[in-house]
Design a protein around this motif. Structure first.
Motif, PDB file in Angstrom:
ATOM      1  N   ILE A 221       0.910  -1.228   0.081  1.00 13.80           N
ATOM      2  CA  ILE A 221      -0.054   0.027  -0.056  1.00 13.80           C
ATOM      3  C   ILE A 221       0.969   1.113   0.099  1.00 13.80           C
ATOM      4  N   ALA A 222       0.623   2.212  -0.792  1.00 10.27           N
ATOM      5  CA  ALA A 222       1.443   3.301  -1.073  1.00 10.27           C
ATOM      6  C   ALA A 222       0.722   4.729  -0.452  1.00 10.27           C
ATOM      7  N   ILE A 223       1.574   5.437   0.247  1.00  7.99           N
ATOM      8  CA  ILE A 223       0.956   6.770   0.735  1.00  7.99           C
ATOM      9  C   ILE A 223       1.913   7.808   0.127  1.00  7.99           C
ATOM     10  N   GLY A 224       1.189   8.927  -0.682  1.00 15.17           N
ATOM     11  CA  GLY A 224       1.820  10.118  -1.271  1.00 15.17           C
ATOM     12  C   GLY A 224       2.125  10.989   0.043  1.00 15.17           C
ATOM     13  N   VAL A 225       3.305  11.545   0.134  1.00 18.92           N
ATOM     14  CA  VAL A 225       3.714  12.472   1.085  1.00 18.92           C
ATOM     15  C   VAL A 225       4.536  13.655   0.652  1.00 18.92           C
ATOM     16  N   ARG A 226       4.683  14.636   1.221  1.00 16.94           N
ATOM     17  CA  ARG A 226       5.509  15.565   0.809  1.00 16.94           C
ATOM     18  C   ARG A 226       6.977  15.314   0.915  1.00 16.94           C
ATOM     19  N   ALA A 227       7.133  14.375   2.017  1.00 14.72           N
ATOM     20  CA  ALA A 227       8.639  14.161   2.357  1.00 14.72           C
ATOM     21  C   ALA A 227       8.559  12.943   3.249  1.00 14.72           C
ATOM     22  N   LEU A 228       9.783  11.889   2.632  1.00 14.65           N
ATOM     23  CA  LEU A 228       9.532  10.795   3.387  1.00 14.65           C
ATOM     24  C   LEU A 228       9.856  10.798   4.937  1.00 14.65           C
ATOM     25  N   THR A 229      10.598  11.895   5.255  1.00 13.73           N
ATOM     26  CA  THR A 229      10.808  12.283   6.593  1.00 13.73           C
ATOM     27  C   THR A 229       9.487  12.633   7.407  1.00 13.73           C
ATOM     28  N   ASP A 230       8.510  12.902   6.586  1.00 11.30           N
ATOM     29  CA  ASP A 230       7.130  13.283   7.149  1.00 11.30           C
ATOM     30  C   ASP A 230       6.549  11.862   7.664  1.00 11.30           C
ATOM     31  N   ALA A 231       6.882  10.648   6.789  1.00  9.05           N
ATOM     32  CA  ALA A 231       6.242   9.310   7.161  1.00  9.05           C
ATOM     33  C   ALA A 231       7.042   8.570   8.142  1.00  9.05           C
ATOM     34  N   ALA A 232       8.158   8.644   8.357  1.00  8.49           N
ATOM     35  CA  ALA A 232       9.118   7.806   9.279  1.00  8.49           C
ATOM     36  C   ALA A 232       8.795   7.985  10.666  1.00  8.49           C
ATOM     37  N   PRO A 233       8.310   9.063  11.267  1.00 11.82           N
ATOM     38  CA  PRO A 233       7.852   8.954  12.609  1.00 11.82           C
ATOM     39  C   PRO A 233       6.531   8.196  12.840  1.00 11.82           C
ATOM     40  N   VAL A 234       5.823   7.947  11.762  1.00 11.53           N
ATOM     41  CA  VAL A 234       4.664   7.154  12.012  1.00 11.53           C
ATOM     42  C   VAL A 234       4.641   5.726  11.621  1.00 11.53           C
TER      43      VAL A 234
END
Length: 240
Positions: A9-22
């Motif tokens: 499953i892929a999530i579009g984000v502005r930066a991968l660093t936004d995703a890592a904490p979650v």
């Protein structure tokens, strides 16, 4: 020969660093693979049951992901299914009225095509015929999180569809999912040894599309009750 497999499953984000904490810091995902790919960079995290979540960030000045984020903000962008034959998968889709977009056979180790969300129940569906690379390209795994907790399991994706027939045409007939469970307004599909499932809520009055990523485990993660502000995605916890 193994058949179609629900890969990630892929999530579009502005930066991968936004995703890592979650994805790492809350859900406990282990950084797995990643690298730039044209106008975006992708990274995947692996979970306790073998499930995989991907985040994609835009690169450059313009592209499909820039448009997605400008129109909708961060959120679930697509699901990827690995197929035995891209030709056969596209033929199944066309036979049921789907238009194939973005077909690309230029890389013999990764042939891909897409179903557009306007037809595919509100989500981009990526079909991929994958083969081992003679010399694998270098991987750039996404960020982890210091002191990350033990990984949860990613059960799969929950979506909505306006009818059982529309849901089964896509997840069953085109993508070859096995209908594991059917209730009055819920269908659950699985794919062979894939650890993840697709659960469909049937509601004629509801907009079609992704509702939530379902996770499970022995610990309760610290997740907001609604859409996560950084990822634009709802995560639903199911106790183990």
């Amino acid at each position: 020969m193994p058949g179609t497999r629900f890969d990630h499953i892929a999530i579009g984000v502005r930066a991968l660093t936004d995703a890592a904490p979650v994805l790492a810091g809350v859900l406990g995902g282990v950084p797995d693979q990643g690298r730039p790919s044209g106008g975006f960079r992708w990274g995947t995290w692996r979970y306790a049951n073998g499930g995989s979540l991907e985040a994609i960030e835009p690169l450059g000045a313009d592209g499909f992901l820039h448009r997605f984020l400008a129109q909708r903000g961060p959120g679930i962008h697509h699901v990827t299914f690995k197929v035995v034959s891209i030709e056969a998968a596209c033929a199944r889709a066309r036979a049921r009225g789907y238009e194939i977009v973005g077909r690309d056979d230029s890389d013999p180790c990764w042939k891909e095509a897409f179903l557009h969300p306007r037809q595919a129940l509100g989500i981009v569906v990526q079909l991929a015929e994958a083969h081992p690379y003679p010399a694998p390209p270098p991987s750039e795994p996404p960020p982890g999180a210091a002191g990350a907790p033990p990984a949860l399991a990613v059960l799969g994706l929950r979506l909505s569809a306006r009818s059982r027939e529309r849901a089964h045409a896509q997840w069953g007939a085109v993508l070859e999912g096995e209908l594991e469970r059917e209730r009055a307004r819920e269908l659950v599909y699985r794919w062979g040894d894939s650890p993840m499932r697709v659960s469909v809520e049937v509601d004629p009055a509801r907009a079609e599309g992704p509702l939530a990523i379902e996770v499970a485990g022995a610990r309760t993660p610290a997740l907001p009750p609604g859409s996560h502000p950084a990822l634009g995605t709802v995560f639903v916890y199911r106790s183990a």
